[in-house]
Design an enzyme around this catalytic site. Structure first.
Site, PDB file in Angstrom:
ATOM      1  N   ASP A  42      48.770  69.674 -23.969  1.00 12.61           N
ATOM      2  CA  ASP A  42      48.052  68.402 -23.917  1.00 12.61           C
ATOM      3  C   ASP A  42      47.070  68.541 -22.756  1.00 12.61           C
ATOM      4  O   ASP A  42      47.445  68.351 -21.605  1.00 12.61           O
ATOM      5  CB  ASP A  42      49.024  67.247 -23.680  1.00 12.61           C
ATOM      6  CG  ASP A  42      48.312  65.906 -23.612  1.00 12.61           C
ATOM      7  OD1 ASP A  42      47.284  65.735 -24.299  1.00 12.61           O
ATOM      8  OD2 ASP A  42      48.779  65.028 -22.860  1.00 12.61           O
ATOM      9  N   GLU A  56      45.663  69.994 -28.202  1.00 12.88           N
ATOM     10  CA  GLU A  56      45.138  68.735 -28.742  1.00 12.88           C
ATOM     11  C   GLU A  56      43.618  68.812 -28.808  1.00 12.88           C
ATOM     12  O   GLU A  56      42.963  69.180 -27.834  1.00 12.88           O
ATOM     13  CB  GLU A  56      45.562  67.555 -27.871  1.00 12.88           C
ATOM     14  CG  GLU A  56      45.110  66.225 -28.449  1.00 12.88           C
ATOM     15  CD  GLU A  56      45.649  65.051 -27.674  1.00 12.88           C
ATOM     16  OE1 GLU A  56      46.690  64.512 -28.074  1.00 12.88           O
ATOM     17  OE2 GLU A  56      45.027  64.688 -26.659  1.00 12.88           O
ATOM     18  N   ASP A  74      52.361  63.151 -20.762  1.00 11.75           N
ATOM     19  CA  ASP A  74      51.692  64.433 -21.036  1.00 11.75           C
ATOM     20  C   ASP A  74      52.704  65.500 -21.462  1.00 11.75           C
ATOM     21  O   ASP A  74      52.405  66.356 -22.295  1.00 11.75           O
ATOM     22  CB  ASP A  74      50.921  64.913 -19.801  1.00 11.75           C
ATOM     23  CG  ASP A  74      50.039  63.820 -19.231  1.00 11.75           C
ATOM     24  OD1 ASP A  74      48.908  63.669 -19.711  1.00 11.75           O
ATOM     25  OD2 ASP A  74      50.514  63.101 -18.331  1.00 11.75           O
TER      26      ASP A  74
END
Length: 188
Positions: A7, A68, A141
């Site tokens: 992330d 991501e 996260d």
């Protein structure tokens, strides 16, 4: 398959490693968040992320890295930092010959919760359940990095089938083009 989920972010970059088993079984191997001070120069922050990712790649030796995909946000500075952090991760993996796949937030949410519009709490709850964790991964996260890795484990077979289908279609297009070209040459 061992998947490193990332992330990306400049202030907090979530890192995770999971191992997929038979069916939809996924086991968490490690999760952490790399933090960089917001007042540090950009190059130093990216270097810190790069160093941490290099260490994780060497330690965990993932088969693939799932990152991501950055999408439009209102804050341009935030989206730029996120994209730069993701780029550093992708570069580190590419240097080692490790495949990189990008997944949108809605793909990840849909894979993990069944709802592409799920909120952070729903994603965290499902990650905790899927991985049979004793406690919820924090901060968000860390949960997001785990969700990315889970998403890739579950989507990888479909991604592989799509790649094979695209390769076959390209082969068929080339075969057809060659046939048309040969017919045109013969007609001259």
């Amino acid at each position: 398959m061992r998947v490193m989920g990332v992330d990306p972010g400049l202030t907090r970059c979530g890192l995770s490693v999971v191992e997929s088993g038979r069916g939809r079984t996924v086991v968490a191997l490690d999760v952490d968040v790399v933090r960089t001070p917001s007042d540090a120069p950009l190059a130093e922050r990216l270097l810190s992320i790069s160093d941490a990712v290099e260490h994780w790649l060497a330690t965990h030796q993932p088969d693939v890295v799932a990152i991501e995909r950055v999408f439009s946000q209102l804050n341009v500075t935030t989206v730029m930092g996120t994209a730069q952090a993701g780029g550093v991760v992708a570069l580190a993996a590419a240097k080692r010959g490790i495949g990189v796949h990008f997944h949108t937030p809605s793909e990840v949410k849909a894979a993990v919760t069944g709802n592409g519009a799920a909120n952070k709490a729903q994603v965290t709850a499902m990650v905790t359940r899927i991985l049979a964790l004793q406690a919820k991964p924090t901060p968000a996260d860390a949960a997001d990095a785990l969700a990315l890795a889970i998403c890739h484990c579950w989507r990888a077979p479909m991604i592989a089938r799509m790649a094979r289908a695209e390769a076959l279609a390209a082969q068929q297009r080339q075969k057809y083009k060659d046939k048309v070209d040969a017919t045109l040459r013969a007609a001259r």
